[in-house]
Design an enzyme around this catalytic site. Structure first.
Site, PDB file in Angstrom:
ATOM      1  N   SER A 129       0.562  -1.081  -0.017  1.00 14.88           N
ATOM      2  CA  SER A 129      -0.265   0.101   0.133  1.00 14.88           C
ATOM      3  C   SER A 129       0.939   1.494   0.106  1.00 14.88           C
ATOM      4  CB  SER A 129      -0.848   0.316   1.563  1.00 14.88           C
ATOM      5  OG  SER A 129      -1.581  -1.036   1.260  1.00 14.88           O
ATOM      6  N   GLN A 130       0.683   2.214  -0.972  1.00 11.49           N
ATOM      7  CA  GLN A 130       0.653   3.507  -1.233  1.00 11.49           C
ATOM      8  C   GLN A 130       1.578   4.388   0.454  1.00 11.49           C
ATOM      9  OE1 GLN A 130      -2.217   5.738  -1.461  1.00 11.49           O
ATOM     10  NE2 GLN A 130      -1.234   8.084  -1.788  1.00 11.49           N
TER      11      GLN A 130
END
Ligand code: SAH
Length: 211
Positions: free
Chosen positions: A52-53
């Site tokens: 994930s970012q």
């Protein structure tokens, strides 16, 4: 990364900031993913999945309001980066992943970094981890069209469940379910985009889009 992507966008929880400053994100990706792993986007980790970012990791972790004592269930170990942040900030973490080839290297990195308060399982995280329930916090890092009922049932009184709900091949809304006694209250937060929460590892391993 922490200043530009998190603090400037309103993530101020000191413990989250400190954890994301020291935990080396590049350790959780293959050498090919290393170049861009501190940038403002998700990073491919193989098998059609993504790490994930950074902003999303920071946001979700801040929303969990961890104090250091919580029992946390994570669904979707993936790279193990979010797992490390949870292990640093909570008491004990149980992490379930459907693709063994992703979780095995994640386990190794977490052990190398000295995190020993994490239990791992390969399986369908939609079923939770009944033997270890109840959990004070449950974090689902993959998109679902609805909230899996076993996860709600495994929430402790006062517990919080975070899960992206919406179109599994499009956008979702970060959804919070809070349990108070037998009652639950659901609230909707920011738009987000995650890979789908899958029913089996074969479909999860098929090439897919990143979140
Ligand atoms: N937090 C992770 C996110 C990985 S992406 C990271 O930043 O690296 C979502 C992960 O959920 C993928 O690894 C995917 O394989 C896993 N996943 C998908 N469906 C699942 C299910 N039913 N049970 C457990 N894990 C699942």
């Amino acid at each position: 990364m922490v200043h530009r992507q998190l603090q400037s966008r309103g993530i101020t929880d000191r413990r989250v900031i400190a954890a994301m400053k020291w935990i080396p994100r590049h350790r959780f990706v293959t050498p090919r993913g290393r170049g861009g792993c501190y940038e403002d986007h998700p990073v491919p980790i193989g098998f059609g999945q993504t790490m994930s970012q950074p902003f999303m990791v920071g946001l979700m972790t801040a929303m969990l309001e961890l104090t250091g004592r919580e029992r946390v269930l994570e669904v979707g170990t993936g790279s193990g980066y979010q797992t490390a942040i949870l292990a640093e900030l909570a008491g004990q973490v149980w992490s379930v992943e459907i693709i063994p080839e992703l979780q095995f290297p994640a386990r190794r990195v977490l052990a190398d970094l000295g995190f020993f308060n994490v239990a791992f399982r390969i399986g369908d995280g939609r079923l939770g981890w009944p033997e270890a329930a109840p959990f004070d916090r449950i974090l689902v890092a993959a998109a679902s069209s609805s909230v899996p009922q076993p996860l709600v049932e495994q929430l402790a009184d006062g517990g919080v469940l975070l899960i992206p709900i919406g179109e599994t091949d499009g956008y979702q809304v970060m959804t919070t379910v809070r349990r108070s006694g037998a009652a639950t209250r659901t609230t909707h937060g920011v738009d987000c985009r995650f890979v789908p929460l899958r029913a089996d590892s074969a479909s999860a391993a098929a090439p897919g889009r990143g979140s």
